[in-house]
Design an enzyme around this catalytic site. Structure first.
Site, PDB file in Angstrom:
ATOM      1  N   SER B 161       0.922  -0.990   0.122  1.00  0.00           N
ATOM      2  CA  SER B 161      -0.017   0.075   0.049  1.00  0.00           C
ATOM      3  C   SER B 161       1.034   1.263   0.001  1.00  0.00           C
ATOM      4  O   SER B 161       1.768   1.465  -0.864  1.00  0.00           O
ATOM      5  CB  SER B 161      -0.981   0.102   1.169  1.00  0.00           C
ATOM      6  N   ASP B 326      -8.377  -6.873  -4.838  1.00  0.00           N
ATOM      7  CA  ASP B 326      -8.152  -5.529  -4.488  1.00  0.00           C
ATOM      8  C   ASP B 326      -8.575  -4.659  -5.397  1.00  0.00           C
ATOM      9  O   ASP B 326      -8.033  -4.187  -6.471  1.00  0.00           O
ATOM     10  CB  ASP B 326      -6.581  -5.594  -4.109  1.00  0.00           C
ATOM     11  N   HIS B 359      -8.095  -5.274  -0.397  1.00  0.00           N
ATOM     12  CA  HIS B 359      -6.497  -4.615  -0.559  1.00  0.00           C
ATOM     13  C   HIS B 359      -5.789  -5.145   1.049  1.00  0.00           C
ATOM     14  O   HIS B 359      -4.602  -5.203   1.108  1.00  0.00           O
ATOM     15  CB  HIS B 359      -6.891  -3.207  -0.168  1.00  0.00           C
TER      16      HIS B 359
END
Lengths: 614, 614
Positions: B161, B326, B359
């Site tokens: 991320s 995701d 995610h």
């Protein structure tokens, strides 16, 4: 994509004169589903077109969360409506033919009784004291309006999103009053994800200090920030990632100059700020809370069993449609309702429309070429409808011509269809798998067969079928059949498609589960010419028609001979009841060594009377 | 799925004693990328394992927006870390082998300088006056920490991320200091959709009346509602629709009893309220605004050209990985970076991991069986690494055994690989399409070939390749090749896969674009036994090995003969430089009528010197 998003459009202008707005006062008390009571209800509505003397041509249009009764302009001088694309003379919902009604929903703030109207008991607006309403309450109010208009039975109810919820309630709560139901871009209940977004939006409103427990009408400021935040968030969910990319990524760092106290560093930020700001001008926060909660509480179930129980009371024709990029109301949710309706043996068509526009697709022009004719064709259909082809100049004349799939070679298909039709007994109920534009089913319908169903992958062909009045389910045979019941059909037809299906065994089994008999036509890859090609030339066989493909690009992926298919049937306990082997070049039936001399075979299959098998 | 979401976990406890937390004071002034200046910076960090005397074993772990330096527990008595699954003795990032460093990022509120630290000029917390920071600023601070630790060159930088953004900046801004880079579940920049969610979240904070222009530290209440709303919203984006359904749809109407002023009518509502509430206890609103803006401004480009320019300075090995579900950081965005790296001829592996966890997948146990060994294998690899198989008991021993694809019949493949290897000249650079678990490339690597690349569909086989130190790109050959440059390879190999590819022509063209020569091995469907079967028995040919499938279930979808393939090559202007026709049952080469007598063929193809063609 078009820029004219409903959820963001100017079409519903704050304070714009709506010259055709009518109101109906319903005396109370009106009891609500969750226990509340309203002493009286006012309904704001508009109508288009003329009601037929027998009141048979009424179409009720139901709006989405932020919509209102102004679905379309009434004349050139009128302000735009939210569904101008769909409603008007010559439009999919043709106001020269249909009497169209649209009413603002209960709990809204656009003319119908809602939290911003006066509570007679206190002399102040209801505010947060407005009782909780459900989609069912909205529909009951609409039913009284429809009574008032002298309409016993609606030709159809059409609606998208929350409007789809209303359509579903109409069909299931008032089965005798609905002839046809078209819930578009909707679902039996919100996904957990969609519900979560609503929760965050409501929290933004309810925790805005200016919300003042809902009594902000006399205050210097209302919960504008909270409502704008809720709207911004919802707005994202109405678009798709693709459409946002297209709309905002070119100008990512160049926001438009919007007069706002919200962040406007990025183009998407200024856009959202603008939308939030505009929404606050025309919508009431209490109504937003009321209507979003009504959406969140709507629930026809999440399992096949509960969906079947919820939909069982309906007695109408159905069209359901969804859009591929709609992640707020994923098409799979509508498809689950379609499966339940099929299991219930209700007449239903289903189309998943390819689109990049997300949930808003049903309000935009981009995919109108498909959803327009789909709705028009569906409204036209139904028992006793004139054959579509006869009505030149109607909206359905826009129906796109489907591209025939490569395996559907015209002349062979004609021969094929003639022979298959000859094998079907009068009045039998037929399932046609890979039905194309409905040629075979139309032929059978002309012979008087009723309640047949097609399955077809190509959305354009699905639209064509609906335009012909044929019930059709869009679907991929490689993913299995829809949820038909055992023996729901007399005959299941698989015409010239066996060779392009991946899971042959499962498909044959399924056909003989849902129908007593299966008719399968296919090219015989042991036909003499093809054998010789491999034997003498050492080349992958190629000829004409279904064999007319190069090895590297053929759409066929299975290459069975007639013998192969018969052996597979024997292996799976399937009896070959009848075999027609054809020399299609000469149009003759082959009896001498068909596996060598026939290029096309038609088998009638049955599990009844067959011995053994796995 | 596991319940222990990082973004929602208790692992980073407000006020919990972090016994191993260290701080480093960096004297200022520290100039920031966007023009601001900090008079000094404090960095909070933790380390695990021991730095090797030559400082060659350091792995920098970078955290996501709400993370901190406490990536893992230091001992059994320690509080949990946010990546305990990945970091520790015997874990994928094995602290018995690697010296692991994790620092809280600049602008955060977990020990490193941020808006809640004192501004020496005013003696008050910075608040909203804290200068805007970028991911590059975060990395520059980390670089000074790494200097302080005596590390000239990091063995690897790993992060997911926002941590992935940092890893990307490390590799491209400090190419001489990074040996390997693993950006996970990340992207070159946020999608317009992800950016829009951030904008709404920031607006919720900034327009909270208690935000008080960021100077709320001494006030009775901070912008807790706005921060909680931002967190709730972000939380939805970290999950997937599937995982939310699984988590919340069973108990949809039975919220947990959470002490909160937020709505808690639905289970998902009480969950979000709980998460929002917890977050407010441990995170600072100004930091959230600062870090989310840093994420939004991160931009390596959106076009192949800009991505190539951004990534060009890097000099490291790469592993990129994404997760199918995701939607906040869609894998296609990472894949675009992979394509740019391939075009730049940088060593890179790519794996899209099947997951329903959204995610958050890289923080959860659900798919650890794939991403764990992937990271472990990548850290182990690189020039001069010992062959993986030799290190028994290492973390990579957990690498799952890939299931061989059905067409990869073992004995034929061995023979095939031997012959193909014999056709490849020493030192040539090879692209192996459909490389499986890397058998051929490992064989070539043992012969001294360098910089070869595999392409493989099966993620388990991809993990196995990475564990062998082979660069591999997960991908579907039917969607075309990755963005290799023209003539990037000496040889492109397609071993026993031609018969299952849909677009044969495009693949052959692409192979001869990216490599000077192509080596294609395939079963010859005009082999005598098969011809005879169709000719004499009228059955779809079936034998053993690649022919050993029933017509209704074969994974093959193209059935060319040797002659067919050669004719297609001639038609497309491709020269057959060499042909080896094999009788694999006897292990002999066939010279007499190979199209009849060989069951396996290997062709060496080239565009050079071939005449004509389309």
């Amino acid at each position: 994509m078009s820029r004219d998003l409903f959820h963001s459009s100017d079409s519903v202008r704050s304070g714009a004169p709506l010259r055709h707005l009518r109101t109906l006062h319903l005396p109370g008390p009106v009891a609500l589903e969750l226990g509340g009571t309203l002493p009286e209800v006012t309904v704001a509505y508009e109508t288009w077109g003329r009601l037929a003397p027998d009141a048979s041509n009424a179409v009720l249009v139901c709006h989405a969360i932020s919509g209102d009764s102004h679905a379309a302009r009434h004349d050139a001088a009128d302000v735009p409506g939210w569904w101008d694309l769909c409603i008007g003379p010559g439009r999919p919902i043709d106001t020269e033919r249909w009497f169209v009604v649209c009413a603002n929903v209960l709990g809204s703030c656009r003319g119908t009784t809602g939290p911003n109207t006066l509570n007679p008991a206190t002399g102040r607006p209801w505010g947060a004291d407005f009782p909780a309403v459900t989609v069912r309450d909205m529909v009951e109010v609409q039913a009284r309006l429809v009574d008032h208009l002298g309409i016993q039975r609606l030709h159809a109810v059409v609606g998208g999103s929350l409007g789809g919820f209303q359509a579903l309630v109409w069909a299931t709560r008032h089965p005798a009053r609905v002839g046809a139901c078209a819930p578009i871009a909707t679902s039996p209940r919100l996904t957990a994800q969609a519900l979560a977004f609503d929760v965050v939006g409501r929290n933004a409103i309810l925790r805005d200090p200016n919300f003042r427990s809902g009594q902000y009408y006399d205050a210097p400021a209302g919960p504008d920030v909270g409502l704008a935040l809720a709207r911004m968030l919802a707005h994202i969910t109405y678009l798709s990632p693709e459409s946002m990319r297209e709309k905002f990524d070119v100008s990512r760092y160049t926001p438009r100059d919007v007069a706002t106290a919200f962040e406007k560093k990025f183009s998407v930020g200024s856009y959202l700020a603008y939308q939030g700001h505009k929404f606050v001008e025309r919508f009431d926060a209490n109504s937003y809370v009321t209507l979003s909660m009504a959406m969140d509480l709507f629930d026809l179930g999440d399992s096949p069993e509960r969906l079947r129980a919820s939909l069982a009371p309906a007695r109408c024709r159905w069209l359901l449609a969804g859009f591929t990029s709609d992640w707020l109301f994923p098409p799979a949710q509508s498809r689950a309702m379609v499966d339940a309706l099929l299991w219930l043996d209700q007449p239903v068509s289903w189309c998943e429309i390819p689109s990049t526009c997300g949930h808003d697709a049903f309000l935009l022009e981009d995919d109108l070429v498909l959803w327009g004719p789909l709705i028009a064709g569906f409204l036209d259909g139904g028992p006793g409808a004139a054959p579509r082809e006869a009505r030149a100049g109607s909206a359905t004349a826009q129906t796109p011509r489907p591209t025939l799939s490569p395996t559907s070679i015209f002349h062979r298909q004609r021969l094929d269809h003639e022979l298959i039709a000859s094998l079907i007994e009068p009045g039998q109920r037929v399932l046609d798998l890979g039905c194309g534009d409905g040629e075979l089913l139309a032929r059978l319908a002309a012979r008087g067969h009723r309640r047949s169903v097609g399955v077809e992958l190509d959305p354009r062909a699905v639209v064509a079928c609906v335009g012909r009045g044929i019930d059709v389910i869009q679907g991929d045979l490689d993913r299995g059949l829809p949820d038909f019941r055992d023996a729901q059909f007399d005959v299941a037809v698989l015409s010239q498609t066996l060779q392009s299906v991946t899971d042959t065994e499962r498909l044959l089994d399924e056909m003989l589960r849902v129908a007593r008999r299966a008719i399968v036509s296919f090219p015989n890859f042991a036909f003499r010419d093809l054998r010789e090609m491999l034997w003498r030339e050492g080349r992958s066989p190629k000829s004409t028609g279904a064999y007319g493909y190069d090895w590297w690009s053929t759409p066929n992926r299975r290459f069975p001979s007639l013998r192969d298919v018969e052996e597979l049937c024997a292996r799976r306990g399937i009896a070959v009841v009848r075999r027609i082997a054809i020399d299609s070049a000469h149009g003759t039936e082959v009896t001498d060594d068909p596996n060598l001399n026939a290029d096309l075979a038609i088998l009638v299959l049955s599990r009844e009377g067959a011995g053994g098998g796995s």
